[in-house]
Design a protein around this motif. Structure first.
Motif, PDB file in Angstrom:
ATOM      1  N   ALA A  60      35.536  40.358  44.993  1.00 54.23           N
ATOM      2  CA  ALA A  60      36.443  40.475  43.908  1.00 54.23           C
ATOM      3  C   ALA A  60      37.254  41.849  44.063  1.00 54.23           C
ATOM      4  CB  ALA A  60      35.908  40.236  42.548  1.00 54.23           C
TER       5      ALA A  60
ATOM      6  N   VAL B 280      40.678  40.855  42.194  1.00 61.18           N
ATOM      7  CA  VAL B 280      40.695  39.937  41.296  1.00 61.18           C
ATOM      8  C   VAL B 280      39.702  40.086  40.277  1.00 61.18           C
ATOM      9  CG1 VAL B 280      41.793  38.027  42.660  1.00 61.18           C
ATOM     10  CG2 VAL B 280      39.139  38.181  42.283  1.00 61.18           C
TER      11      VAL B 280
ATOM     12  N   ASP C 199      38.087  36.000  36.048  1.00 62.20           N
ATOM     13  CA  ASP C 199      39.149  35.348  36.462  1.00 62.20           C
ATOM     14  C   ASP C 199      38.863  34.338  37.558  1.00 62.20           C
ATOM     15  OD1 ASP C 199      40.639  36.346  34.526  1.00 62.20           O
ATOM     16  OD2 ASP C 199      41.792  37.500  35.580  1.00 62.20           O
ATOM     17  N   ALA C 200      37.595  34.734  38.022  1.00 61.60           N
ATOM     18  CA  ALA C 200      37.440  33.679  39.525  1.00 61.60           C
ATOM     19  C   ALA C 200      36.188  32.874  39.221  1.00 61.60           C
ATOM     20  CB  ALA C 200      37.101  34.707  40.670  1.00 61.60           C
TER      21      ALA C 200
ATOM     22  N   VAL D 105      40.697  31.177  41.922  1.00 60.61           N
ATOM     23  CA  VAL D 105      41.545  31.793  40.946  1.00 60.61           C
ATOM     24  C   VAL D 105      42.872  30.810  40.792  1.00 60.61           C
ATOM     25  CG1 VAL D 105      43.005  33.917  40.530  1.00 60.61           C
ATOM     26  CG2 VAL D 105      40.950  34.084  41.921  1.00 60.61           C
TER      27      VAL D 105
END
Length: 449
Positions: free
Chosen positions: A172, A177, A181-182, A200
């Motif tokens: 990440a 990211v 959110d992943a 994502v």
């Protein structure tokens, strides 16, 4: 709520205490149980200094049944044979030219043989004294031990490991990211899993990482496995797969090292656990400071021989805070106790999550966690080569559990010989003979047949 820590004198216990004291965990009492009173006293010194600002009440209980009676959660983090046993596993294996790592290869089988009977007795005691307790297993080999305990406790035992979430954090960071959110598509067994996609906004961004030499060269797994091999796989393996993909390199590096990991940890922790160290307890005793110094060195040297062989260099500073097992355990405990729905990668019975393995096989996959425990999410099939390796290692884990249950020397030889990192039956026989001569904990399990 009441939490019992089995292996209460373990070096990582202050990490758990720190996590529990840092927020509203719901735990008001921690019970420490260990077979070594001196180790518990050393850990108590650290916790006493840290407890000056508050935190759960501490109780030390030497009797297992009393320690778990009526508890709400059990953290099981035992080491049968101690670091001396681990060092023996490592040296015996390396002398035969095979890998002695404590969870992987011959070392994992040997460790499992002497650990499974103790883990089963613990499970039976918990079932009798605290049938409503949730058991969170830290004990290695985590997948094997969790599967053995699940034969007694069913789905109320859950295995944890911080390797997957550590991998996710590093990936990440490189992809810039947010973890929240992943979605990390990860599947396999403990210390034998692969990150196959990172979603994502519904799009897989892992190919972006695999396409960049600079990105792959900026984090631990990228350096460890190399860009070419990761592109061949089309996935990011758990760091422990280095022992399978680069076996000869790993063995050569371990043989050339001045000390095995177990030997290093014994020497490193000698001063912390030495007689008299516990007497330094108190606000100005410095036990917590000494523990933290040792901890940081321990984290910095994690898998050092493999990183040296691959030219990886020092660990990233972000990986040195020690917040791994403790954070995963706390998230899991909170989710169950408060029915706070979350998703964690855990070691649980497969049900139908990972094709190719039966329902009771313990796998390491993302799970939906809440008040009713951890439920594995459908992972989808591994690629053929990965699936074959997982099936072989799972068969070895089960053969090890069966040998430990039966006490059969021949069954133990077969379990060792069947592991893909053990190269012959003769090697397996010699290894077992060497270990039996050295370790009373193994002699208590196996008999000649």
């Amino acid at each position: 709520m009441r939490l019992t820590i089995l292996g209460g004198g373990g070096f990582r216990v202050p990490l758990v205490h720190r996590a529990l004291s840092g927020g509203d965990s719901g735990i008001d009492t921690i019970v420490l149980h260990d077979t070594d009173p001196a180790r518990v006293r050393a850990v108590q010194s650290v916790l006493a200094e840290r407890s000056a600002a508050g935190g759960p009440a501490l109780v030390v209980e030497s009797d297992l049944a009393a320690a778990v009676r009526g508890t709400d959660f059990v953290f099981s983090a035992i080491r049968v044979g101690g670091l001396a046993g681990r060092s023996c596993d490592e040296r015996s294996a390396l002398a035969e030219g095979v890998l002695g790592q404590e969870t992987t290869g011959a070392g994992g089988v040997l460790y499992g043989l002497r650990t499974v009977p103790v883990a089963l007795r613990i499970a039976e005691t918990i079932a009798a004294e605290a049938p409503d307790a949730w058991v969170i297993n830290f004990t290695n080999p985590a997948g094997m031990v969790t599967e053995a305990m699940s034969s007694v406790l069913g789905d109320r035992v859950i295995g944890i490991c911080d390797s997957p979430v550590g991998l996710f954090r590093r990936v990440a960071r490189v992809l810039d990211v947010s973890m929240s959110d992943a979605w990390f598509d990860y599947a396999g067994l403990n210390h034998l899993g692969w990150l196959r996609r990172v979603l994502v906004d519904g799009r897989d961004v892992l190919p972006r990482l695999l396409a960049s030499d600079d990105a792959l060269g900026s984090f631990e797994e990228g350096k460890l496995f190399g860009a070419s091999w990761l592109r061949t796989l089309g996935a990011i393996p758990n760091e422990y797969l280095y022992y399978y993909y680069f076996t000869r390199d790993a063995i050569s590096s371990a043989q050339a090292a001045p000390a095995t990991r177990g030997e290093f940890l014994m020497a490193q922790q000698e001063a912390f656990y030495s007689p008299g160290a516990a007497d330094a307890a108190g606000p100005d005793g410095g036990a917590a400071r000494r523990w933290d110094e040792v901890r940081r060195e321990r984290e910095a040297t994690y898998m050092a021989e493999s990183r040296d062989a691959a030219g990886v260099g020092d660990r990233d500073a972000a990986d040195l805070d020690g917040g791994g097992y403790d954070r995963v355990a706390l998230e899991l405990m909170r989710a169950i106790a408060a029915d706070e729905r979350t998703t964690l990668v855990l070691n649980v019975r497969n049900r139908s999550a990972l094709p190719g393995l039966d329902a009771d096989a313990v796998v390491e996959v993302p799970c939906l966690v809440g008040g009713n425990g951890a439920h594995p999410l459908a992972a989808g099939a591994l690629d053929p080569a990965a699936a074959a390796l997982v099936a072989t290692v799972k068969a070895t884990e089960r053969a090890t559990i069966a040998a430990a249950r039966s006490g059969s020397w021949r069954a133990a030889v077969a379990a060792l010989a069947n592991h893909p990192l053990v190269d012959s039956v003769t090697t397996a026989q010699r290894l077992l003979e060497s270990e039996l001569a050295a370790l009373p904990e193994l002699r208590a399990v196996l008999v000649a047949d």
